[in-house]
Design a protein around this motif. Structure first.
Motif, PDB file in Angstrom:
ATOM      1  N   ASP A  31       0.775  -1.246   0.058  1.00 33.72           N
ATOM      2  CA  ASP A  31       0.040   0.005   0.213  1.00 33.72           C
ATOM      3  C   ASP A  31       0.811   1.393   0.039  1.00 33.72           C
ATOM      4  O   ASP A  31       0.560   2.371   0.714  1.00 33.72           O
ATOM      5  N   VAL A  32       2.028   1.202  -0.597  1.00 37.57           N
ATOM      6  CA  VAL A  32       2.696   2.334  -0.712  1.00 37.57           C
ATOM      7  C   VAL A  32       2.790   2.763  -2.216  1.00 37.57           C
ATOM      8  O   VAL A  32       3.285   2.023  -3.105  1.00 37.57           O
ATOM      9  N   PRO A  33       2.360   4.017  -2.400  1.00 31.81           N
ATOM     10  CA  PRO A  33       2.239   4.330  -3.999  1.00 31.81           C
ATOM     11  C   PRO A  33       3.735   4.497  -4.345  1.00 31.81           C
ATOM     12  O   PRO A  33       4.585   5.083  -4.037  1.00 31.81           O
ATOM     13  N   ALA A  34       4.060   3.677  -5.689  1.00 32.91           N
ATOM     14  CA  ALA A  34       5.303   4.136  -6.138  1.00 32.91           C
ATOM     15  C   ALA A  34       5.183   4.281  -7.661  1.00 32.91           C
ATOM     16  O   ALA A  34       4.225   4.064  -8.412  1.00 32.91           O
ATOM     17  N   ILE A  35       5.781   5.266  -8.236  1.00 34.47           N
ATOM     18  CA  ILE A  35       5.482   6.085  -9.498  1.00 34.47           C
ATOM     19  C   ILE A  35       6.650   5.702 -10.162  1.00 34.47           C
ATOM     20  O   ILE A  35       7.889   6.024  -9.703  1.00 34.47           O
ATOM     21  N   VAL A  36       6.642   4.822 -11.378  1.00 29.74           N
ATOM     22  CA  VAL A  36       7.911   4.403 -11.971  1.00 29.74           C
ATOM     23  C   VAL A  36       7.885   5.233 -13.212  1.00 29.74           C
ATOM     24  O   VAL A  36       7.051   5.671 -14.094  1.00 29.74           O
ATOM     25  N   PHE A  37       9.287   5.725 -13.328  1.00 27.64           N
ATOM     26  CA  PHE A  37       9.504   6.324 -14.365  1.00 27.64           C
ATOM     27  C   PHE A  37      10.792   5.631 -15.405  1.00 27.64           C
ATOM     28  O   PHE A  37      11.646   5.238 -14.952  1.00 27.64           O
ATOM     29  N   GLU A  38      10.314   5.762 -16.852  1.00 27.72           N
ATOM     30  CA  GLU A  38      11.268   4.919 -17.676  1.00 27.72           C
ATOM     31  C   GLU A  38      11.401   5.745 -18.930  1.00 27.72           C
ATOM     32  O   GLU A  38      10.667   6.277 -19.460  1.00 27.72           O
ATOM     33  N   LYS A  39      12.686   5.725 -19.244  1.00 28.85           N
ATOM     34  CA  LYS A  39      13.156   6.406 -20.446  1.00 28.85           C
ATOM     35  C   LYS A  39      12.756   5.943 -21.883  1.00 28.85           C
ATOM     36  O   LYS A  39      12.586   6.628 -22.944  1.00 28.85           O
ATOM     37  N   ASP A  40      12.806   4.693 -21.839  1.00 29.48           N
ATOM     38  CA  ASP A  40      12.375   3.805 -23.008  1.00 29.48           C
ATOM     39  C   ASP A  40      11.173   3.829 -23.456  1.00 29.48           C
ATOM     40  O   ASP A  40      10.272   4.417 -22.291  1.00 29.48           O
ATOM     41  N   ASN A  41      10.596   3.223 -24.468  1.00 27.13           N
ATOM     42  CA  ASN A  41       9.200   2.927 -24.785  1.00 27.13           C
ATOM     43  C   ASN A  41       8.820   1.821 -24.349  1.00 27.13           C
ATOM     44  O   ASN A  41       7.804   1.060 -24.888  1.00 27.13           O
ATOM     45  N   ILE A  42       9.468   0.845 -23.746  1.00 26.01           N
ATOM     46  CA  ILE A  42       9.258  -0.441 -23.370  1.00 26.01           C
ATOM     47  C   ILE A  42       9.740  -0.774 -21.954  1.00 26.01           C
ATOM     48  O   ILE A  42      10.700  -0.244 -21.711  1.00 26.01           O
ATOM     49  N   VAL A  43       9.007  -1.812 -21.457  1.00 24.98           N
ATOM     50  CA  VAL A  43       9.273  -2.088 -20.164  1.00 24.98           C
ATOM     51  C   VAL A  43      10.455  -3.411 -20.264  1.00 24.98           C
ATOM     52  O   VAL A  43      10.332  -3.856 -21.124  1.00 24.98           O
ATOM     53  N   GLY A  44      11.006  -3.644 -19.173  1.00 24.23           N
ATOM     54  CA  GLY A  44      11.763  -4.964 -19.035  1.00 24.23           C
ATOM     55  C   GLY A  44      13.177  -4.693 -18.968  1.00 24.23           C
ATOM     56  O   GLY A  44      14.148  -5.639 -18.675  1.00 24.23           O
ATOM     57  N   GLY A  45      13.701  -3.347 -19.231  1.00 23.47           N
ATOM     58  CA  GLY A  45      15.253  -3.266 -19.158  1.00 23.47           C
ATOM     59  C   GLY A  45      15.891  -4.207 -20.063  1.00 23.47           C
ATOM     60  O   GLY A  45      15.313  -4.440 -21.269  1.00 23.47           O
ATOM     61  N   ILE A  46      16.974  -4.884 -19.887  1.00 19.56           N
ATOM     62  CA  ILE A  46      17.466  -5.829 -20.511  1.00 19.56           C
ATOM     63  C   ILE A  46      16.832  -7.001 -20.475  1.00 19.56           C
ATOM     64  O   ILE A  46      17.260  -7.752 -21.289  1.00 19.56           O
ATOM     65  N   SER A  47      15.837  -7.238 -19.660  1.00 21.47           N
ATOM     66  CA  SER A  47      15.119  -8.426 -19.716  1.00 21.47           C
ATOM     67  C   SER A  47      13.751  -8.260 -20.698  1.00 21.47           C
ATOM     68  O   SER A  47      12.803  -8.860 -20.431  1.00 21.47           O
ATOM     69  N   ARG A  48      13.737  -7.349 -21.489  1.00 19.35           N
ATOM     70  CA  ARG A  48      12.582  -7.121 -22.433  1.00 19.35           C
ATOM     71  C   ARG A  48      12.698  -7.921 -23.442  1.00 19.35           C
ATOM     72  O   ARG A  48      13.446  -8.755 -23.694  1.00 19.35           O
ATOM     73  N   THR A  49      11.290  -7.785 -24.055  1.00 22.94           N
ATOM     74  CA  THR A  49      11.032  -8.628 -25.346  1.00 22.94           C
ATOM     75  C   THR A  49      10.867  -7.843 -26.420  1.00 22.94           C
ATOM     76  O   THR A  49       9.900  -6.813 -26.161  1.00 22.94           O
TER      77      THR A  49
END
Lengths: 621, 112
Positions: A31-49
């Motif tokens: 229950d802690v609000p967490a806001i994620v900011f990503e510079k790319d247009n796809i999630v997963g970092g190096i584990s993306r597909t």
């Protein structure tokens, strides 16, 4: 632990890779609000597909295998129905042939052919009889244990492709740690007789779980779950600055593609962005020493050329290692073997050619069409398929894929960590976030611990996986089900080679130049040779026989009391000549060492004078 | 500009000098084999040739005793060539064995 819901906590997370999204979901569950900011247009970092015309590309190949039970549970909670079990198969491809990985001597020697096998055998014998000493670099270390020829075929090229530096510049201690207790003889013995009853056998995992549509599926699902909770990751937003008041971080400023800046405040901040960029984003800027330390952190980058091929089957492996020095590609992923669901057309196949590069080098800067052509050419050269079989291709660049562990990174990272202790509400997690060669599961563990810290716990996030065995190795004992304790959450830090630096080389040269002779060894060797020679000479004359046998050799009795041409005399001669040889060699070594010490002393004096003169010159300027 | 060695001397670096001073020399077996082989072969050839050039009634009576160990060797020009081959081979073997023995003993002592 305090109830986070009651404490107005709000966490800002930089990066939507495995670490960032794990932290976000863990905080969401608390229950802690967490806001994620990503510079790319796809999630997963190096584990993306990455998807291209329905074909899905895994960047680097991600097996979902872990020793950490909490991570395993997490994966299954998110994607239980979507996991498929896949057999592991990976081999080395060299000279148009496949070799087992890890190397099996019988397979390697038979595969190489009789002449090459003899060559390998001879070079192995040579290395055992006359090894290179001292072992300064990886080449020395591996050649001494496997022979130069096997080293050239199975170690040199691939290692140099991956790490982008000659094996002669890689410190030998990396190999010593990574290839523990293994040499050709041990390997042959193990292959023939096993490694002994009761001994723990380390082996590589035989199967692993894999999301049906690639690893990115996991992170796309987590992003969906966060969106359902009203906290969608904010995409394509670049970090501009991280503002702090000297005691705490207060806000994060990001900028979108349209140039509009947005400021987000929070009580806690979790960063997975590269440490170097994080330090430079801090506002006000940290002291110069910290900025300089950040600039000393280096990265190795990665590029995948995806090719769509009009063939159903190319090879059965998940991936193959390319040892040929004639091509630049280092590894080839076979996505149908990872998961058939990643290939939308049953009559086609899709592979990923992996190039280990440095951002800005010739390959990195090449255009996509040129890289696709390079990939086609290299596959044809390797004899895998014809360039004409390729119907399409895509290039995926992954900057800062690997943090480089050179000799200076540890001190640099420590300087940064020391500084960041002044800002206790920023937590560094993940591979680039910690500048540590973490696998996906290790990154997730650091994120889980950081999330708990945000909620009031006091874990040391940097203590995760420091001393464990390499992730992929699993003992028989562990295979039977013994798990690591939850508290330790181990799994193993990956060992990365360290480049020999100027100091290492200088020390090596100085050690060689001023090395002393071992007086006992020199005396012993001369003694054995001299005593042995006299014994053999006497014995030979005795065996030949005659009337006046060994009349001249017997004159040695003038020096070696009691010596004569008889069997008793032969043994006496052995002892006396041996003793004489030992004393001679011992004194010779002492005399040489004395001369070396004089030269060394003279050099030090000369350098002291030179250093003093330099200092005087500097004073004058 | 100072070179790294000078820099090292300027900073005390005693521990590093200790490491340098503790280094034990190793012999290259291949180099020793070549050097001893050349010395042995050329040495015996020159010794034989010298006696032949000096001449005399009983030329090289003592040196020719080496024929006991080197079948075919004698103090003649042909024998000098045979001696060169024997000297080279024996020298190389001794050189190699010498370096190998030395390194082995030094390694054993290093481990202790």
């Amino acid at each position: 632990m305090p109830d986070p819901a009651q404490t107005d906590k709000k966490c800002v997370i930089i990066g939507a890779g495995p670490a960032g999204l794990t932290a976000a979901w863990e905080l969401c569950k608390a229950d802690v609000p967490a806001i994620v900011f990503e510079k790319d247009n796809i999630v997963g970092g190096i584990s993306r597909t990455v998807e291209y015309k329905g074909f899905r590309y895994d960047i680097g190949g991600h097996r979902f295998f872990t020793k950490v039970e909490s991570v395993n549970k997490w994966w299954w909670e998110i994607l239980s129905k979507e996991f498929i079990e896949r057999p592991r198969m990976s081999r080395i491809y060299y000279a148009d042939k496949f070799f087992d990985y890890p190397l099996k001597p019988a397979n390697a020697l038979f595969g190489l052919g009789i002449f090459e096998a003899i060559r390998c055998g001879l070079s192995y014998v040579t290395a055992q009889v006359a090894p290179t000493k001292p072992e300064m670099n990886l080449e020395d270390w591996v050649s001494n244990r496997f022979g130069t020829r096997l080293y050239q075929i199975f170690f040199k090229t691939y290692t140099e492709k991956v790490w982008g530096m000659p094996c002669t510049e890689i410190s030998a201690d990396w190999a010593a740690q990574r290839i523990k207790n293994l040499n050709l003889m041990t390997a042959v013995k193990n292959a023939l007789f096993g490694s002994g009853k009761g001994k723990v056998v380390t082996t590589l995992i035989e199967s692993f779980h894999y999301p049906r549509l690639g690893p990115g599926m996991m992170w796309e699902r987590v992003a969906e779950l966060l969106t359902e909770k009203g906290l969608p990751p904010r995409m394509e937003l670049d970090v501009v600055r991280i503002t702090h008041d000297g005691k705490r971080v207060v806000s994060l400023t990001v900028r979108g593609k349209d140039g509009v800046e947005h400021v987000e405040t929070g009580t806690d901040f979790i960063s997975t962005m590269p440490v170097r960029e994080l330090v430079h984003a801090l506002d006000p800027a940290p002291p110069n020493a910290v900025l300089e330390a950040a600039d000393r952190l280096n990265y190795r980058d990665f590029l995948t050329v995806g090719l769509i091929i009009d063939k159903e089957e190319i090879f059965p492996d998940n991936w193959i290692y390319i040892h040929s020095p004639h091509v630049k590609v280092g590894r080839i992923q076979n996505f149908r073997s990872w998961s058939p669901f990643m290939i939308p057309d049953a009559k086609k196949n899709s592979i990923g050619l992996e190039y280990f590069v440095n951002e800005g080098d010739e390959i990195w800067n090449a255009s996509d069409p040129d890289l696709i052509e390079l990939g086609k050419r290299e596959c044809e050269k390797l004899g895998l398929f014809k360039a004409a079989d390729v119907s399409d291709g895509v290039v995926i660049r992954m900057p800062k894929a690997y943090p480089v562990y050179d000799k200076i990174y540890k001190n640099a990272l420590q300087t940064i960590r020391d500084y960041l202790t002044t800002l206790p509400n920023i937590h560094l997690v993940g591979r680039n976030g910690q500048h540590r060669y973490n696998n996906q599961d290790h990154s997730m563990v650091t994120a889980m611990l950081a999330a708990e810290n945000v909620c009031g716990a006091d874990h040391d996030v940097w203590a995760v996986n420091v001393d464990e065995e390499y992730h992929e190795e699993v003992s028989e004992k562990e295979k039977r089900g013994q798990e690591l304790t939850h508290g330790k959450r181990g799994g193993g830090d990956r060992l990365v080679p360290r480049r020999l630096d100027e100091t290492d080389r200088l020390m090596g040269a100085l050690r060689e130049a001023f090395a002393r002779y071992d007086a006992v060894a020199l005396g012993g060797s001369i003694g054995i040779l001299l005593g042995g020679s006299l014994f053999l000479a006497t014995a030979l004359l005795l065996l030949r026989g005659g009337v006046m046998v060994g009349k001249n050799l017997a004159l040695l009795a003038n020096y070696f009391l009691g010596y004569e041409i008889s069997w008793a005399g032969a043994f006496l001669g052995l002892l006396e000549a041996g003793g004489f040889g030992f004393i001679f060699g011992f004194m010779l070594a002492k005399a040489i060492n004395g001369t070396i010490a004089l030269h060394e002393h003279a050099l030090v004096r000369r350098l002291e004078v030179s250093a003093t003169l330099d200092a005087i010159d500097e004073e004058r300027q | 500009m100072t070179d790294p060695l000078t820099e090292r001397v300027r900073e005390p670096g005693q521990a590093e000098w200790d490491v340098i001073q503790a280094a034990i020399a190793r012999l290259r077996a291949s180099v020793m084999a070549v050097v001893f082989g050349l010395c042995g072969g050329v040495g015996l050839f020159v010794a034989t040739a010298w006696l032949l050039l000096r001449g005399g009634l009983m030329v090289g009576r003592t040196l020719s005793l080496l024929g006991n160990f080197f079948p075919g060797y004698s103090v003649t020009w042909g024998g000098a060539l045979v001696g060169f081959v024997y000297g080279s081979l024996l020298g190389a073997a001794i050189g190699f064995a010498f370096a190998w023995l030395y390194n082995m003993i030094a390694d054993l002592r290093d481990k202790d």
